[in-house]
Design a protein around this motif. Structure first.
Motif, PDB file in Angstrom:
ATOM      1  N   VAL A 110      46.469  52.820  35.181  1.00  0.00           N
ATOM      2  CA  VAL A 110      45.155  53.198  35.688  1.00  0.00           C
ATOM      3  C   VAL A 110      44.587  52.032  36.487  1.00  0.00           C
ATOM      4  O   VAL A 110      44.586  50.887  36.028  1.00  0.00           O
ATOM      5  CB  VAL A 110      44.190  53.559  34.535  1.00  0.00           C
ATOM      6  N   LEU A 111      44.096  52.320  37.690  1.00  0.00           N
ATOM      7  CA  LEU A 111      43.374  51.336  38.482  1.00  0.00           C
ATOM      8  C   LEU A 111      41.880  51.531  38.203  1.00  0.00           C
ATOM      9  O   LEU A 111      41.337  52.608  38.418  1.00  0.00           O
ATOM     10  CB  LEU A 111      43.658  51.514  39.973  1.00  0.00           C
ATOM     11  N   TYR A 112      41.229  50.471  37.725  1.00  0.00           N
ATOM     12  CA  TYR A 112      39.802  50.528  37.410  1.00  0.00           C
ATOM     13  C   TYR A 112      38.991  49.906  38.540  1.00  0.00           C
ATOM     14  O   TYR A 112      39.362  48.860  39.085  1.00  0.00           O
ATOM     15  CB  TYR A 112      39.501  49.758  36.120  1.00  0.00           C
ATOM     16  N   GLY A 113      37.884  50.528  38.885  1.00  0.00           N
ATOM     17  CA  GLY A 113      36.999  49.984  39.907  1.00  0.00           C
ATOM     18  C   GLY A 113      35.601  50.536  39.735  1.00  0.00           C
ATOM     19  O   GLY A 113      35.336  51.364  38.854  1.00  0.00           O
ATOM     20  N   SER A 114      34.682  50.085  40.574  1.00  0.00           N
ATOM     21  CA  SER A 114      33.300  50.561  40.517  1.00  0.00           C
ATOM     22  C   SER A 114      32.641  50.336  41.871  1.00  0.00           C
ATOM     23  O   SER A 114      33.029  49.443  42.628  1.00  0.00           O
ATOM     24  CB  SER A 114      32.517  49.829  39.429  1.00  0.00           C
ATOM     25  N   GLN A 115      31.628  51.140  42.160  1.00  0.00           N
ATOM     26  CA  GLN A 115      30.811  50.905  43.341  1.00  0.00           C
ATOM     27  C   GLN A 115      29.702  49.904  43.049  1.00  0.00           C
ATOM     28  O   GLN A 115      28.986  49.497  43.957  1.00  0.00           O
ATOM     29  CB  GLN A 115      30.218  52.227  43.838  1.00  0.00           C
ATOM     30  N   ASP A 116      29.559  49.498  41.794  1.00  0.00           N
ATOM     31  CA  ASP A 116      28.570  48.492  41.384  1.00  0.00           C
ATOM     32  C   ASP A 116      29.308  47.180  41.137  1.00  0.00           C
ATOM     33  O   ASP A 116      29.989  47.017  40.127  1.00  0.00           O
ATOM     34  CB  ASP A 116      27.842  48.957  40.117  1.00  0.00           C
ATOM     35  N   LEU A 117      29.177  46.244  42.064  1.00  0.00           N
ATOM     36  CA  LEU A 117      29.946  45.005  41.989  1.00  0.00           C
ATOM     37  C   LEU A 117      29.589  44.185  40.757  1.00  0.00           C
ATOM     38  O   LEU A 117      30.457  43.561  40.143  1.00  0.00           O
ATOM     39  CB  LEU A 117      29.739  44.183  43.264  1.00  0.00           C
ATOM     40  N   GLU A 118      28.319  44.174  40.365  1.00  0.00           N
ATOM     41  CA  GLU A 118      27.924  43.392  39.191  1.00  0.00           C
ATOM     42  C   GLU A 118      28.566  43.939  37.923  1.00  0.00           C
ATOM     43  O   GLU A 118      28.928  43.179  37.018  1.00  0.00           O
ATOM     44  CB  GLU A 118      26.404  43.343  39.060  1.00  0.00           C
ATOM     45  N   VAL A 119      28.695  45.255  37.834  1.00  0.00           N
ATOM     46  CA  VAL A 119      29.389  45.842  36.692  1.00  0.00           C
ATOM     47  C   VAL A 119      30.852  45.433  36.695  1.00  0.00           C
ATOM     48  O   VAL A 119      31.434  45.116  35.656  1.00  0.00           O
ATOM     49  CB  VAL A 119      29.232  47.376  36.676  1.00  0.00           C
ATOM     50  N   CYS A 120      31.483  45.431  37.874  1.00  0.00           N
ATOM     51  CA  CYS A 120      32.874  44.963  37.977  1.00  0.00           C
ATOM     52  C   CYS A 120      33.015  43.556  37.406  1.00  0.00           C
ATOM     53  O   CYS A 120      33.945  43.262  36.649  1.00  0.00           O
ATOM     54  CB  CYS A 120      33.320  44.949  39.438  1.00  0.00           C
ATOM     55  N   ILE A 121      32.097  42.683  37.790  1.00  0.00           N
ATOM     56  CA  ILE A 121      32.154  41.292  37.342  1.00  0.00           C
ATOM     57  C   ILE A 121      32.043  41.222  35.826  1.00  0.00           C
ATOM     58  O   ILE A 121      32.812  40.516  35.153  1.00  0.00           O
ATOM     59  CB  ILE A 121      31.038  40.470  38.013  1.00  0.00           C
ATOM     60  N   HIS A 122      31.098  41.975  35.258  1.00  0.00           N
ATOM     61  CA  HIS A 122      30.884  41.919  33.819  1.00  0.00           C
ATOM     62  C   HIS A 122      32.037  42.572  33.059  1.00  0.00           C
ATOM     63  O   HIS A 122      32.446  42.086  32.003  1.00  0.00           O
ATOM     64  CB  HIS A 122      29.564  42.595  33.452  1.00  0.00           C
ATOM     65  N   GLU A 123      32.565  43.677  33.592  1.00  0.00           N
ATOM     66  CA  GLU A 123      33.673  44.361  32.928  1.00  0.00           C
ATOM     67  C   GLU A 123      34.882  43.433  32.786  1.00  0.00           C
ATOM     68  O   GLU A 123      35.639  43.525  31.822  1.00  0.00           O
ATOM     69  CB  GLU A 123      34.089  45.606  33.723  1.00  0.00           C
ATOM     70  N   CYS A 124      35.052  42.526  33.746  1.00  0.00           N
ATOM     71  CA  CYS A 124      36.204  41.622  33.728  1.00  0.00           C
ATOM     72  C   CYS A 124      35.963  40.369  32.892  1.00  0.00           C
ATOM     73  O   CYS A 124      36.843  39.509  32.792  1.00  0.00           O
ATOM     74  CB  CYS A 124      36.585  41.225  35.152  1.00  0.00           C
ATOM     75  N   ARG A 125      34.775  40.230  32.308  1.00  0.00           N
ATOM     76  CA  ARG A 125      34.449  39.087  31.430  1.00  0.00           C
ATOM     77  C   ARG A 125      34.752  37.761  32.126  1.00  0.00           C
ATOM     78  O   ARG A 125      35.424  36.883  31.580  1.00  0.00           O
ATOM     79  CB  ARG A 125      35.209  39.148  30.125  1.00  0.00           C
ATOM     80  N   VAL A 126      34.272  37.614  33.339  1.00  0.00           N
ATOM     81  CA  VAL A 126      34.557  36.394  34.098  1.00  0.00           C
ATOM     82  C   VAL A 126      33.803  35.215  33.508  1.00  0.00           C
ATOM     83  O   VAL A 126      32.775  35.366  32.844  1.00  0.00           O
ATOM     84  CB  VAL A 126      34.189  36.563  35.588  1.00  0.00           C
ATOM     85  N   THR A 127      34.312  34.013  33.750  1.00  0.00           N
ATOM     86  CA  THR A 127      33.636  32.779  33.374  1.00  0.00           C
ATOM     87  C   THR A 127      33.515  31.896  34.613  1.00  0.00           C
ATOM     88  O   THR A 127      34.176  32.144  35.636  1.00  0.00           O
ATOM     89  CB  THR A 127      34.399  32.009  32.280  1.00  0.00           C
ATOM     90  N   VAL A 128      32.717  30.843  34.521  1.00  0.00           N
ATOM     91  CA  VAL A 128      32.536  29.955  35.668  1.00  0.00           C
ATOM     92  C   VAL A 128      33.801  29.166  35.974  1.00  0.00           C
ATOM     93  O   VAL A 128      33.934  28.586  37.057  1.00  0.00           O
ATOM     94  CB  VAL A 128      31.350  28.994  35.440  1.00  0.00           C
ATOM     95  N   GLU A 129      34.739  29.141  35.035  1.00  0.00           N
ATOM     96  CA  GLU A 129      35.991  28.417  35.261  1.00  0.00           C
ATOM     97  C   GLU A 129      37.027  29.252  35.997  1.00  0.00           C
ATOM     98  O   GLU A 129      38.037  28.722  36.467  1.00  0.00           O
ATOM     99  CB  GLU A 129      36.568  27.944  33.921  1.00  0.00           C
ATOM    100  N   ASP A 130      36.795  30.546  36.107  1.00  0.00           N
ATOM    101  CA  ASP A 130      37.784  31.440  36.706  1.00  0.00           C
ATOM    102  C   ASP A 130      37.769  31.377  38.232  1.00  0.00           C
ATOM    103  O   ASP A 130      36.735  31.140  38.858  1.00  0.00           O
ATOM    104  CB  ASP A 130      37.505  32.888  36.287  1.00  0.00           C
TER     105      ASP A 130
END
Length: 348
Positions: free
Chosen positions: A184-204
């Motif tokens: 499954v390819l996951y995506g969103s039209q809401d970029l901020e949700v994409c960022i949060h869904e991926c659990r990004v950190t400032v080190e990434d």
């Protein structure tokens, strides 16, 4: 000082209440008529009621496996019968005096805690397929057309400029809708949700691909608020909302649903993001006199704003050339802001 301003942030003993009052109230250099402090942020009656609601009701929301409900409520018909910390017992008296209310343990209607027949049937492997059939029938089919854009985030990709890095994972099974041998390819039209869904950190090292269909795709839309002639206890609409706002214990159901939808000829699913509520700032499953606002026509548009939708496209759509990569960008986090809520820590 305006006589409507009855309290200030310095009137309260509990630090959480103080800080929340500072966010709700208004600046006024005059002395508070309750505590005589000039430094506190002042609150009128409406703001005091908002403070009580946000701290004691929203701040006491309990989340079982499915659904959610506050533990505390207040109104003018009941006397206070809850025991909290000593500091909060003192603060509650201020609310009682100014609002003329009492605080009490809230006994929610059980649908709010997941006692909904279709949701219970989804949890039972013997009856699950019957609900899947209803989902296909009752939720709308939508078309994702060429040139519509959505986003996909990758963290620390080996080759960030390669389009195949933004296709579905070659090792499926960890997500909400993918499983072994079902990519499954996951995506969103809401970029901020994409960022949060991926659990990004400032080190990434973060990269975002802007994607677009190369042909019209047939999707099942599970974010639509469907009309039903039934109570909340029989609601398929609420069942789906609770399923996708639940954590990993619900994945077994959603993975099987994903396979079922694929077998019915769909290219993918539009589904509610797990982070819909923290993105929209709404509380889960609000009610008016115990009735879900999802069932009140006047609230339909409001409820739609509470759901942020994600895309799940089956297979490897970039490899199969059904999805094109419009462009790829590096994404840099400039700052992170948290909008938080306070509530009582102990409720006896």
């Amino acid at each position: 000082m305006n006589l409507k301003e009855k309290l200030c942030s310095e009137c309260f003993t509990d630090q959480g209440l103080k800080l929340l009052a500072e966010r709700i109230g208004i600046e006024n250099p005059e002395n508070c008529i309750n505590c005589s402090n000039s430094n506190g942020i002042k609150l009128n009656i409406e703001q005091i009621e908002t403070l009580a609601y946000r701290f004691f009701v929203v701040g006491s929301i309990f989340k079982p496996d499915y659904g959610a409900s506050p533990i505390i409520q207040f109104n003018e018909h009941k006397k206070t019968n809850i025991k909290l910390s000593k500091s909060l017992q003192k603060d509650i008296k201020l609310f009682e005096k100014e609002l003329g209310v009492g605080f009490f343990h809230y006994g929610p209607r059980l649908w709010m805690l997941g006692e909904i027949e279709p949701l219970k049937d989804l949890q039972d492997k013997k009856t699950r397929k019957s609900i899947f059939k209803r989902i296909i029938k009752e939720f709308p089919t939508v078309l994702l057309k060429e040139n519509e854009l959505f986003y996909r985030i990758r963290i620390n990709p080996e080759n960030p400029g390669a389009e195949n890095e933004y296709d579905s994972s070659p090792y499926p099974g960890k997500g909400r809708l993918d499983s072994e041998n079902h990519q499954v390819l996951y995506g969103s039209q809401d970029l901020e949700v994409c960022i949060h869904e991926c659990r990004v950190t400032v080190e990434d090292e973060i990269y975002v691909a802007t994607l677009t269909p190369k042909k019209t795709l047939k999707l099942l839309d599970l974010t639509e608020l469907i009309d039903e002639e039934c109570t909340e206890f029989e609601s398929l609409d609420l069942s789906i909302q609770m399923l996708f706002l639940a954590s990993k214990h619900s994945y077994e159901i959603s993975k099987e649903l994903s396979l079922y939808v694929k077998d019915k000829g769909f290219d993918g699913i539009i589904y509610p993001s797990f982070f819909s509520l923290v993105r929209s700032g709404k509380i889960p499953f609000p009610t008016v006199y115990g009735i879900s606002t999802r069932r009140i026509p006047q609230y339909k548009e409001f409820e739609k704003t509470c759901t942020i939708w994600n895309l799940a496209l089956f297979g490897s759509p970039i490899k199969d050339k059904t999805i094109g990569v419009k462009n790829i960008n590096k994404l840099v986090l400039n700052r992170i802001i948290y909008d938080y809520q306070f509530g009582p820590a102990e409720i006896n």
